[in-house]
Each structure stands twice: as C-alpha cells, then as structure tokens.
Design a protein around this motif. Structure first.
Motif, mmCIF file in Angstrom:
data_model
loop_
_atom_site.group_PDB
_atom_site.id
_atom_site.type_symbol
_atom_site.label_atom_id
_atom_site.label_comp_id
_atom_site.label_asym_id
_atom_site.label_seq_id
_atom_site.Cartn_x
_atom_site.Cartn_y
_atom_site.Cartn_z
ATOM 1 N N VAL A 91 0.828 -1.217 0.000
ATOM 2 C CA VAL A 91 0.000 0.000 0.000
ATOM 3 C C VAL A 91 0.857 1.259 0.000
ATOM 4 C CG1 VAL A 91 -1.671 1.335 1.336
ATOM 5 C CG2 VAL A 91 -1.972 -1.129 1.085
ATOM 6 N N PHE A 92 1.770 1.380 0.953
ATOM 7 C CA PHE A 92 2.553 2.611 1.055
ATOM 8 C C PHE A 92 3.510 2.790 -0.124
ATOM 9 C CE2 PHE A 92 1.542 2.045 5.669
ATOM 10 C CZ PHE A 92 0.773 3.183 5.784
ATOM 11 N N ALA A 93 4.081 1.684 -0.613
ATOM 12 C CA ALA A 93 4.981 1.785 -1.767
ATOM 13 C C ALA A 93 4.224 2.270 -2.996
ATOM 14 C CB ALA A 93 5.635 0.432 -2.044
ATOM 15 N N ASN A 94 3.006 1.784 -3.177
ATOM 16 C CA ASN A 94 2.232 2.203 -4.346
ATOM 17 C C ASN A 94 1.665 3.611 -4.188
ATOM 18 O OD1 ASN A 94 1.762 -0.031 -6.551
ATOM 19 N ND2 ASN A 94 1.846 -1.098 -4.596
ATOM 20 N N ILE A 95 1.385 4.019 -2.947
ATOM 21 C CA ILE A 95 0.988 5.414 -2.736
ATOM 22 C C ILE A 95 2.140 6.344 -3.119
ATOM 23 C CG2 ILE A 95 0.438 7.143 -0.979
ATOM 24 C CD1 ILE A 95 -1.161 5.024 0.479
ATOM 25 N N GLY A 96 3.359 5.986 -2.687
ATOM 26 C CA GLY A 96 4.524 6.787 -3.057
ATOM 27 C C GLY A 96 4.745 6.819 -4.555
ATOM 28 N N GLY A 97 4.607 5.644 -5.200
ATOM 29 C CA GLY A 97 4.774 5.592 -6.650
ATOM 30 C C GLY A 97 3.721 6.399 -7.383
ATOM 31 N N ALA A 98 2.480 6.324 -6.898
ATOM 32 C CA ALA A 98 1.389 7.063 -7.543
ATOM 33 C C ALA A 98 1.575 8.571 -7.389
ATOM 34 C CB ALA A 98 0.051 6.632 -6.944
ATOM 35 N N TYR A 99 1.965 8.990 -6.181
ATOM 36 C CA TYR A 99 2.173 10.421 -5.965
ATOM 37 C C TYR A 99 3.328 10.940 -6.815
ATOM 38 C CZ TYR A 99 3.138 14.888 -3.730
ATOM 39 O OH TYR A 99 3.360 16.216 -3.507
ATOM 40 N N GLY A 100 4.439 10.183 -6.820
ATOM 41 C CA GLY A 100 5.584 10.605 -7.620
ATOM 42 C C GLY A 100 5.248 10.697 -9.099
ATOM 43 N N THR A 101 4.485 9.725 -9.605
ATOM 44 C CA THR A 101 4.096 9.743 -11.013
ATOM 45 C C THR A 101 3.197 10.925 -11.327
ATOM 46 O OG1 THR A 101 4.254 7.322 -11.121
ATOM 47 C CG2 THR A 101 2.966 8.415 -12.833
ATOM 48 N N ALA A 102 2.208 11.157 -10.451
ATOM 49 C CA ALA A 102 1.265 12.253 -10.693
ATOM 50 C C ALA A 102 1.943 13.617 -10.623
ATOM 51 C CB ALA A 102 0.129 12.175 -9.673
#
Length: 210
Positions: free
Chosen positions: A39-50
């Motif tokens: 969850v947290f890794a994908n939140i970080g990835g999603a925020y960085g991408t956006a």
C-alpha cells in the motif's frame, strides 16, 4: 481438567502443544507487514508519477521536444511500486499456516514482527522516496522547460553563443542536475528494499510434539 478440555475443544489441538511463542494472532501482524509494503509503496509511486506528470505536461506546452527526454522521473516513481510487490511476495511465502489436522500454529511472534518491520521499512521509505521524486521532478522539468524556452527566445532576437547563460550547455547542465537529484531521491526506496530483504531472512518457528 474441565478448563483444559474446553481449551482443546476451542483450539482443536492438544493444550500441551500450545505455544505462547507462536500465538494464533501472529499471522495478523505478518499480513499487516505485507499490506504496508504494497500500500505505502504504491501510494509513493502514484504520488511521484502524478506530481512528475504535472511538471512534464506543463513543460511540454512550451518545449514539446523535451517531453520524452524528461520522462525519467515517471519511470523512477513507478519502480517504487515494484519494490513493495517484491517484498510482499517474499513475506507472503514465509507466513506459515497452522498444521493440517493438528491446527498447531508454527508462525512465531518473532517472524511476525520481523515481517511487519520489513513491510514498514519498504513501504514508508518508498512513500517518502515517491514524494521526493515527485516534488523534485515537478520543479526540475519546469525549470528545464523554462530555460529551453528562454534560450529559443534569445536566438529569435538574434543573440548568438551563450547569450545570458541560457543556451546550449547550460540547459544540459540543468537537466543533468535534475536527474541526479531524482536518482538520489529514488535511492531512499532502494535502501528500504534492501533492509526489508535482510529482515525477511530472520526466521523462527515452533515445532509440534506428538
């Protein structure tokens, strides 16, 4: 004896083989670590991408020729989600279910808290890494685009050479600097992944006595 018989009926196993080292709630802690990693890794990835995407699209309006060149931070942010998936798969394979027939728990508190720590290490470091990549990429790509547009305006006005320090090599230096910042930001998630892999190797299990 009545209390012992009630416990045996409830747990479905010999009370003498029940272990406080391997309680029935331990898998909850282990699976929480797995969830945290993903969850947290994908939140970080999603925020960085956006966040990086915002800067790239803004830069692409004025300097569309630099669009693909500045796509690097999107790739870096996307890798963070893979870190979480790797850790989750490894930890999931180490969570042992109760024994067939005996229903005796072999998954220990030691393993559970090690796996929780591994998931948190990977998840939180990837989250922070994604935030750092997103912010630096947003600012960096906008700066590269602005400098490129300014360089073109100088050329249209008839200036040649490194007019005002805005042309040619100056633009490349700024691009290299932004990439270096993003690389060091992405290393934070890598450190968490390495720590998680080390923690996942710690193991202790209970044995069932016939």
């Amino acid at each position: 004896m009545d209390q012992q018989r009630l416990l045996e009926d409830y747990y479905g196993q010999d009370v003498n083989n029940m272990s406080y080292t391997c309680p029935s709630w331990a898998p909850i802690v282990g699976f929480s670590g797995i969830a945290c990693a993903v969850v947290f890794a994908n939140i970080g990835g999603a925020y960085g991408t956006a966040r990086a995407g915002q800067g790239i699209m803004n830069m692409g309006i004025r300097s569309p020729e630099l669009l693909m060149k500045n796509i690097i931070p999107v790739v870096m942010a996307g890798v963070l989600g893979i870190y979480g998936m790797i850790v989750a798969v490894i930890l999931n394979g180490k969570v042992s279910p109760p024994g067939t027939g005996t229903r005796y728990a072999t998954y220990s508190q030691f393993n559970a808290f090690c796996h929780l720590a591994a998931g948190l290490c990977c998840g939180f470091t990837s989250l922070i890494s994604g935030i750092a990549i997103g912010i630096s990429a947003d600012a960096g790509t906008r700066a590269v685009g602005a400098q490129s547009a300014m360089s073109e305006s100088w050329k249209k006005m008839g200036f040649t050479g490194d007019a005002g320090g805005q042309a040619g090599s100056g633009n490349d230096n700024l691009f290299v600097a932004t990439v270096l910042i993003q690389v060091f930001a992405s290393n934070i998630g890598l450190y968490g992944l390495i720590t998680s892999l080390i923690l996942s190797q710690q193991e202790y299990s209970c044995e069932y006595n016939e």
